[in-house]
Design a protein around this motif. Structure first.
Motif, PDB file in Angstrom:
ATOM      1  N   SER A 113       3.734   0.388  -3.893  1.00  0.00           N
ATOM      2  CA  SER A 113       4.356   0.905  -5.117  1.00  0.00           C
ATOM      3  C   SER A 113       3.385   1.788  -5.892  1.00  0.00           C
ATOM      4  O   SER A 113       3.729   2.883  -6.330  1.00  0.00           O
ATOM      5  CB  SER A 113       4.830  -0.254  -5.997  1.00  0.00           C
ATOM      6  N   LEU A 114       2.156   1.292  -6.057  1.00  0.00           N
ATOM      7  CA  LEU A 114       1.160   2.087  -6.798  1.00  0.00           C
ATOM      8  C   LEU A 114       0.792   3.352  -6.018  1.00  0.00           C
ATOM      9  O   LEU A 114       0.645   4.431  -6.602  1.00  0.00           O
ATOM     10  CB  LEU A 114      -0.094   1.244  -7.064  1.00  0.00           C
ATOM     11  N   ASN A 117       4.323   5.651  -6.040  1.00  0.00           N
ATOM     12  CA  ASN A 117       4.893   6.004  -7.350  1.00  0.00           C
ATOM     13  C   ASN A 117       3.859   6.585  -8.317  1.00  0.00           C
ATOM     14  O   ASN A 117       4.197   7.437  -9.134  1.00  0.00           O
ATOM     15  CB  ASN A 117       5.551   4.778  -7.990  1.00  0.00           C
ATOM     16  N   LEU A 118       2.619   6.138  -8.228  1.00  0.00           N
ATOM     17  CA  LEU A 118       1.600   6.647  -9.152  1.00  0.00           C
ATOM     18  C   LEU A 118       0.644   7.629  -8.467  1.00  0.00           C
ATOM     19  O   LEU A 118       0.564   8.803  -8.846  1.00  0.00           O
ATOM     20  CB  LEU A 118       0.815   5.483  -9.767  1.00  0.00           C
ATOM     21  N   HIS A 155       5.440  -4.499 -10.098  1.00  0.00           N
ATOM     22  CA  HIS A 155       4.711  -3.459  -9.353  1.00  0.00           C
ATOM     23  C   HIS A 155       5.256  -2.076  -9.688  1.00  0.00           C
ATOM     24  O   HIS A 155       4.514  -1.108  -9.825  1.00  0.00           O
ATOM     25  CB  HIS A 155       4.828  -3.737  -7.858  1.00  0.00           C
ATOM     26  N   ALA A 159       3.586   0.883 -12.250  1.00  0.00           N
ATOM     27  CA  ALA A 159       3.368   2.242 -11.732  1.00  0.00           C
ATOM     28  C   ALA A 159       4.088   3.271 -12.599  1.00  0.00           C
ATOM     29  O   ALA A 159       3.538   4.324 -12.925  1.00  0.00           O
ATOM     30  CB  ALA A 159       3.861   2.328 -10.285  1.00  0.00           C
TER      31      ALA A 159
END
Ligand code: NAD
Length: 265
Positions: A113-114, A117-118, A155, A159
């Motif tokens: 996820s990080l 998405n980030l 999570h 993010a």
């Protein structure tokens, strides 16, 4: 005069869902489109490009996983060269799982996820910003989960909140070059990301084999307006506004398209 005549836009996650809708909506207003997605989505990405070309504008496609900066930067540079420049970036690609409470989340799911998405959004900006020549607009796709906490999706919420920090920082760093940076915050949107059995089961724990209608009832109850979700084009219209000169003095903003989800008490 169309609203994006002569503009060159790049959209990540363009093979389906909202990314495809953004490409088509921006193309309807005259933009040339660079559509990016992962290699596995190449045939769906080509369908997006075809839909854009049918509107009489240029579309080029590129395959890159936004987690892999070097490949992404190379693909972006090639595509920008082909369309002759870059004016608008829509960092749209994202992933969503339903793992449960924060303390139960598997590290692999947290990291994915990080990473997508980030860090993927950061990579997208890092690969694109050097190509801006005469101002520009960066649009980062966050979520209502970037404004409020979402139980069972820490999570994702972490993010998407961090994407707001990235957006506000970039707005400070790029303002003097007339590059505007804003984030959009969709509530529930009817795309494959949430229209699937896993999400339905997560939304309706008391129902065996819940249907889309069961999920819709749960999601409707979260909104102020009497709808379960918005359509991809509703978010594309917000993206179009931020891409166009109609928002020329907006930067560092968070634009919410959520049927009232974030305001409901
Ligand atoms: N659908 C919703 O309810 C909702 C709500 C709020 C925010 N969002 C956000 O909107 C954006 C678009 O979501 P969507 O609903 O269209 O999702 P989707 O799952 O329908 O589409 C996501 C696209 O991103 C691509 N993608 C995923 N990982 C990638 C990677 N590592 N590199 C490159 N491309 C990758 C996928 O191949 C896919 O084409 C995401 O950032 C999502 O988090 C979605």
């Amino acid at each position: 005069m169309r609203r994006l005549e002569g503009q060159r836009v790049l959209v990540t996650g363009a093979a389906g869902g909202m990314g495809r809708a953004h490409c088509i909506r921006l193309a309807q207003e005259g933009a040339s489109v660079i559509a990016l997605d992962v290699a596995e989505a190449a045939s769906a990405l080509e369908e997006t490009a075809q839909a854009v070309r049918e509107l009489g504008v240029v579309a080029v496609t590129g395959s890159a996983d936004i987690r892999d900066f070097d490949t992404l930067a190379e693909v972006v540079a090639d595509c920008v060269k082909t369309v002759g420049g870059l004016d608008v970036v829509v960092a749209n690609a994202g992933v969503y799982d339903t793992p449960g409470p924060v303390w139960t989340i598997d590290p692999a799911i947290w990291n994915r996820s990080l990473d997508v998405n980030l860090t993927g959004a950061w990579h997208t900006v890092k690969a694109c910003v050097p190509h801006f020549r005469d101002g520009g607009s960066v649009i980062l796709v966050s979520s209502t989960a970037g404004i409020k906490g979402i139980a069972g999706a820490g999570h994702y919420s972490a993010a998407k909140h961090a994407v707001v920090g990235l957006s506000r920082t970039l707005a400070n760093e790029l303002g003097a070059q007339s590059i505007r940076v804003n984030s959009v915050h969709p509530g529930s949107v009817r795309t494959p990301m949430i229209i699937n059995e896993k999400v339905f089961a997560n939304l309706c724990p008391g129902i065996e084999n819940p249907t889309e209608a069961d999920a819709a009832a749960v999601l409707s109850a979260r909104n102020l307006l009497p709808v379960p979700w918005v359509d991809p084009v509703d978010v594309s219209n917000a993206v179009l506004f931020l891409a166009s000169s109609e928002s020329r003095y907006m930067t560092g903003c968070q634009l919410v398209i959520d049927a009232g989800l974030t305001q409901k008490v």
